[in-house]
Design a protein around this motif. Structure first.
Motif, mmCIF file in Angstrom:
data_model
loop_
_atom_site.group_PDB
_atom_site.id
_atom_site.type_symbol
_atom_site.label_atom_id
_atom_site.label_comp_id
_atom_site.label_asym_id
_atom_site.label_seq_id
_atom_site.Cartn_x
_atom_site.Cartn_y
_atom_site.Cartn_z
ATOM 1 N N GLU A 124 -9.661 15.663 -17.921
ATOM 2 C CA GLU A 124 -10.837 15.475 -18.774
ATOM 3 C C GLU A 124 -10.464 15.761 -20.219
ATOM 4 O O GLU A 124 -9.497 16.481 -20.484
ATOM 5 C CB GLU A 124 -11.958 16.407 -18.316
ATOM 6 N N ILE A 125 -11.206 15.168 -21.140
ATOM 7 C CA ILE A 125 -10.938 15.365 -22.567
ATOM 8 C C ILE A 125 -12.237 15.633 -23.312
ATOM 9 O O ILE A 125 -13.315 15.298 -22.841
ATOM 10 C CB ILE A 125 -10.223 14.154 -23.204
ATOM 11 N N ALA A 126 -12.085 16.189 -24.485
ATOM 12 C CA ALA A 126 -13.218 16.416 -25.379
ATOM 13 C C ALA A 126 -13.193 15.352 -26.473
ATOM 14 O O ALA A 126 -12.207 14.629 -26.651
ATOM 15 C CB ALA A 126 -13.127 17.811 -25.996
ATOM 16 N N THR A 127 -14.267 15.274 -27.211
ATOM 17 C CA THR A 127 -14.414 14.282 -28.276
ATOM 18 C C THR A 127 -13.269 14.347 -29.291
ATOM 19 O O THR A 127 -12.747 13.309 -29.707
ATOM 20 C CB THR A 127 -15.762 14.488 -28.999
ATOM 21 N N ASP A 128 -12.856 15.552 -29.670
ATOM 22 C CA ASP A 128 -11.801 15.666 -30.684
ATOM 23 C C ASP A 128 -10.489 15.055 -30.219
ATOM 24 O O ASP A 128 -9.725 14.522 -31.023
ATOM 25 C CB ASP A 128 -11.612 17.116 -31.129
ATOM 26 N N VAL A 129 -10.210 15.098 -28.921
ATOM 27 C CA VAL A 129 -8.991 14.478 -28.392
ATOM 28 C C VAL A 129 -9.111 12.960 -28.498
ATOM 29 O O VAL A 129 -8.183 12.278 -28.948
ATOM 30 C CB VAL A 129 -8.731 14.913 -26.936
ATOM 31 N N ALA A 130 -10.245 12.407 -28.111
ATOM 32 C CA ALA A 130 -10.463 10.959 -28.151
ATOM 33 C C ALA A 130 -10.366 10.419 -29.577
ATOM 34 O O ALA A 130 -9.770 9.376 -29.815
ATOM 35 C CB ALA A 130 -11.813 10.605 -27.543
ATOM 36 N N THR A 131 -10.940 11.136 -30.518
ATOM 37 C CA THR A 131 -10.932 10.656 -31.903
ATOM 38 C C THR A 131 -9.551 10.789 -32.542
ATOM 39 O O THR A 131 -9.283 10.157 -33.554
ATOM 40 C CB THR A 131 -11.969 11.411 -32.768
ATOM 41 N N GLY A 132 -8.671 11.570 -31.940
ATOM 42 C CA GLY A 132 -7.329 11.753 -32.482
ATOM 43 C C GLY A 132 -6.309 10.733 -32.012
ATOM 44 O O GLY A 132 -5.161 10.735 -32.459
ATOM 45 N N VAL A 133 -6.703 9.826 -31.122
ATOM 46 C CA VAL A 133 -5.775 8.825 -30.597
ATOM 47 C C VAL A 133 -5.614 7.698 -31.612
ATOM 48 O O VAL A 133 -6.593 7.201 -32.174
ATOM 49 C CB VAL A 133 -6.278 8.258 -29.245
ATOM 50 N N ASP A 134 -4.362 7.279 -31.834
ATOM 51 C CA ASP A 134 -4.118 6.151 -32.728
ATOM 52 C C ASP A 134 -3.292 5.082 -31.996
ATOM 53 O O ASP A 134 -2.814 5.313 -30.889
ATOM 54 C CB ASP A 134 -3.461 6.605 -34.034
ATOM 55 N N PRO A 135 -3.137 3.892 -32.582
ATOM 56 C CA PRO A 135 -2.410 2.808 -31.915
ATOM 57 C C PRO A 135 -0.982 3.180 -31.515
ATOM 58 O O PRO A 135 -0.481 2.714 -30.489
ATOM 59 C CB PRO A 135 -2.412 1.684 -32.961
#
Length: 144
Positions: free
Chosen positions: A35-46
């Motif tokens: 599972e992940i939190a929002t901050d992890v998702a927003t930190g993903v880049d191409p």
């Protein structure tokens, strides 16, 4: 949906139990945790997504598995984007490689491009211009 339950909430909305299991495994493989939190998702880049595909290729995963994993990521980030959690989808960025089948050495003899030649050709297109983006789209259509 809690801040910590992004993967579970996304997977639950899929109708097929098979798709739910596959996408859950795919997203856990990408994020390295269940599972992940929002901050992890927003930190993903191409670059993160491209490296994930590259690692899958080098570890010998099949083309269909790699494509499903990339599809899971694309759909997950589309879902996050629709909810306003991320601004853009890093898995839909033009810099993310599309999994391609391995070519045998006989492919070069037949005139087909090798994997490396294909990647160099696609990378050579300047996608900063409208014409370059058009050319890349045409090239990707021809190659696939």
């Amino acid at each position: 949906m809690s801040d910590e339950g992004l993967i579970a909430a996304f997977v639950e909305q899929k109708e097929s139990p098979h798709t739910q299991r596959a996408y859950l495994r795919d997203l856990q493989a990408f994020f390295g945790r269940p599972e992940i939190a929002t901050d992890v998702a927003t930190g993903v880049d191409p670059t993160d997504v491209d490296m994930f595909v590259k690692r899958g290729e080098s570890s010998g995963l099949s083309k269909s598995t790699l494509r499903r994993r990339l599809s899971a990521l694309r759909q997950f980030f589309d879902w996050l984007s629709m909810r306003g959690i991320v601004q853009s989808n890093p898995a839909r960025d033009g810099r993310v490689r599309t999994p391609m089948p391995r070519r045998s050495t006989s492919a070069s003899a037949s005139g087909a491009l090798s994997r490396e030649e294909t990647e160099r050709l696609v990378a050579s297109v300047d996608t900063k211009t409208v014409t370059g983006r058009r050319d890349r789209a045409i090239l990707m259509l021809i190659l696939h």
